[in-house]
Design a protein around this motif. Structure first.
Motif, PDB file in Angstrom:
ATOM      1  N   LEU A  90       0.853  -1.287  -0.070  1.00 12.85           N
ATOM      2  CA  LEU A  90       0.067   0.086   0.069  1.00 12.85           C
ATOM      3  C   LEU A  90       0.950   1.383   0.001  1.00 12.85           C
ATOM      4  O   LEU A  90       0.223   2.378  -0.249  1.00 12.85           O
ATOM      5  CB  LEU A  90      -0.932  -0.231   1.256  1.00 12.85           C
ATOM      6  N   LEU A  95      -3.848   5.509  -0.431  1.00 13.86           N
ATOM      7  CA  LEU A  95      -5.217   4.869   0.179  1.00 13.86           C
ATOM      8  C   LEU A  95      -6.156   5.945   0.471  1.00 13.86           C
ATOM      9  O   LEU A  95      -5.785   6.887   1.192  1.00 13.86           O
ATOM     10  CB  LEU A  95      -4.790   4.253   1.573  1.00 13.86           C
ATOM     11  N   ILE A 116      -8.184   3.082  -3.628  1.00  9.87           N
ATOM     12  CA  ILE A 116      -6.702   3.502  -3.776  1.00  9.87           C
ATOM     13  C   ILE A 116      -6.617   4.408  -4.989  1.00  9.87           C
ATOM     14  O   ILE A 116      -7.588   4.613  -5.904  1.00  9.87           O
ATOM     15  CB  ILE A 116      -5.715   2.455  -3.787  1.00  9.87           C
TER      16      ILE A 116
END
Length: 522
Positions: A90, A95, A116
């Protein structure tokens, strides 16, 4: 002259997609959404299926590298733990949003919806929504492993009381349950003289010892034994043992104080009756109603023993009873009990009804006794007393009979008792009839003594109908207002325990395939 106004809804110009030629609104990539989706996947590298470990015994999740944390289903803590499992992938994207997708509580699956963003061709920002599945795998944590092993422990608290009656232990058991002091124990073992509490850490055992010192008069000793050592890291592994000895005095015991102790308590008589054992020993003088409290340190400085065994209690019938109104008090006398009334009674043993032998005594039960009542007491006149303080006393100061409590029909009291107590889960030895009799004595003490009853959680027994607070004989009973409802965790149709999980977010209609959109740079 007329003014020309522009059209209200002027549409922007369109361009053709460089891949498929479809007219689209201008964007930095000059590609339509369908072509951009087929060429770029910003979720690539982020795992779509992850495993997490869950301990069923303690309801905790494993957080690497070696921590177990309690998390409710679909809580913020659990969401943070799930995101940490994919923290590295990530870090390459932005995010935007994360939330749980609703799943069955017993499906062993957790679904997290992630939104995302990432910058792709020519500064175009691509946003994608997808779901990550978390498979909950059962794994027993280290603490629960030690609990199931039964024999693994780092510290033990050995509670002992050198007496033949267990009233103090029954009272102590209820205090432990009320304040939750049994939660950190690995195992509780019952032996003949007391209880053993096993712990996984020395700190928990020390906390238990401090609790015992605040609730019952006792003294303790500590010792430790070296199990292993590592000379390279200078670490040592010890097993600690705490020996706690409770004073050998129980409720309804007749004791003989030393002359020095009796004088320090307000010149009270040496022969006294123990009416209660809490954090101190509560004594009453049946001749003067003078009361005194003796703590643990005072007892061990001036120890005394019980004169008679509870099995030596005899049944008497009250032949005559009169209340003592005016009592002359000596100089320096201590506090007088306001809950008792001094009485002078003539009693006769029920086993000697065919004779005319009667006994005269003073008693603190003047407010309860009437002619014809049955009462339990100790016959000191015909008893062989082996006590150093009694042997030094003048025989005129030793009463013939010491009355302890009024006797009621035990069978009727048990049948009408509409309440119950909880018990500690412990390894019991064979429970004989004497233990059952002592437990019934403790239940009767709770009904008779409100001071002890306020420290105990009493639960309503729904199997027994509610009746009046007193029966026909006037035996004391516990009112319904003093009882608690016995609550149980509800169960669902599968038989599993149903927990009140709080749902944070739910997306039941979310498709497994992600959605992609292109955001224009402002």
């Amino acid at each position: 002259m007329e003014y020309l106004t522009d059209a209200a809804g002027r549409t922007p110009g369109h361009i053709l997609c460089c891949e498929c030629g479809v007219p689209i609104s201008p964007n930095p990539a000059n590609i339509c959404v369908a072509c951009l989706r087929s060429k770029v996947d910003i979720s690539q590298g982020i795992p779509k299926q992850v495993s997490i470990s869950f301990c069923k015994q303690c309801q905790r999740y494993f957080q690497p590298p070696g921590t177990w944390v309690p998390c409710a289903l679909e809580s913020r803590e659990l969401l943070a733990l799930c995101l940490k499992r994919i923290k590295a992938p990530l870090s390459k994207v932005r995010l935007v949003d994360a939330g749980f997708v609703w799943t069955e509580p017993h499906s062993k699956r957790l679904k997290v919806k992630l939104t995302i963003q990432k910058e792709v061709m020519n500064g175009a920002i691509l946003q994608q929504v997808f779901v990550v599945d978390y498979i909950v795998q059962p794994q027993m944590c280290g603490d629960c492993h030690r609990v199931e092993a039964k024999d693994f422990w780092k510290a033990v608290v050995q509670v002992r009381q050198k007496t033949l009656h267990k009233k103090t232990f029954y009272y102590l058991e209820q205090l432990i349950l009320k304040y939750g002091m049994h939660q950190n124990t690995l195992r509780i073992k019952e032996i003949h003289d007391g209880l053993d509490f096993y712990y996984s850490s020395k700190q928990h055992a020390q906390k238990m010892v401090e609790f015992l010192q605040c609730t019952v008069p006792c003294r303790h000793k500590a010792s430790q034994r070296l199990i292993s050592q590592d000379i390279h890291s200078n670490t040592y592994n010890y097993k600690s043992t705490f020996s706690v000895e409770i004073v050998p005095i129980c409720k309804d015991n007749v004791v003989c104080l030393s002359p020095k102790l009796a004088q320090s308590l307000g010149n009270m008589n040496q022969i006294c009756v123990c009416i209660r054992v809490t954090s101190a020993i509560h004594l009453i003088d049946p001749n003067t109603l003078q009361v005194a409290d003796i703590d643990g340190s005072t007892f061990w400085s001036h120890p005394f023993n019980s004169l008679c065994h509870p099995k030596q209690l005899e049944e008497f019938i009250v032949m005559e009873c009169s209340i003592v109104r005016d009592l002359k008090r000596s100089a320096g006398a201590g506090m007088i009990s306001k809950k008792h009334i001094l009485g002078e009674v003539w009693v006769q043993k029920t086993s000697e009804m065919n004779t005319d032998k009667q006994y005269f005594c003073r008693t603190h039960l003047g407010h309860l006794l009437n002619p014809g009542d049955l009462v339990l007491g100790f016959d000191l006149a015909n008893c062989n007393l082996n006590d150093e303080h009694v042997n030094k006393m003048n025989s005129d100061r030793v009463p013939d009979v010491v009355l302890i409590k009024k006797n009621y029909d035990r069978t009727k009291r048990q049948r009408r008792r509409n309440w119950k107590l909880k018990e500690l889960a412990r390894d019991k030895e064979n429970m004989d009839t004497d233990d059952e009799r002592q437990y019934q004595d403790f239940l009767e003490d709770l009904e008779e003594d409100e001071a002890i009853r306020k420290n105990v959680n009493i639960y309503r027994d729904s199997t027994i109908p509610v009746e009046s607070d007193t029966d026909d004989e006037g035996a004391p009973r516990i009112s319904l207002a003093e009882m608690l409802e016995d609550l149980h965790i509800s169960q669902d149709a599968t038989g599993e325990e149903e927990y009140p999980w709080v749902v944070v977010t739910a997306f039941p209609n979310l498709a497994q395939s992600g959605t992609v959109s292109v955001l224009l740079n402002s």
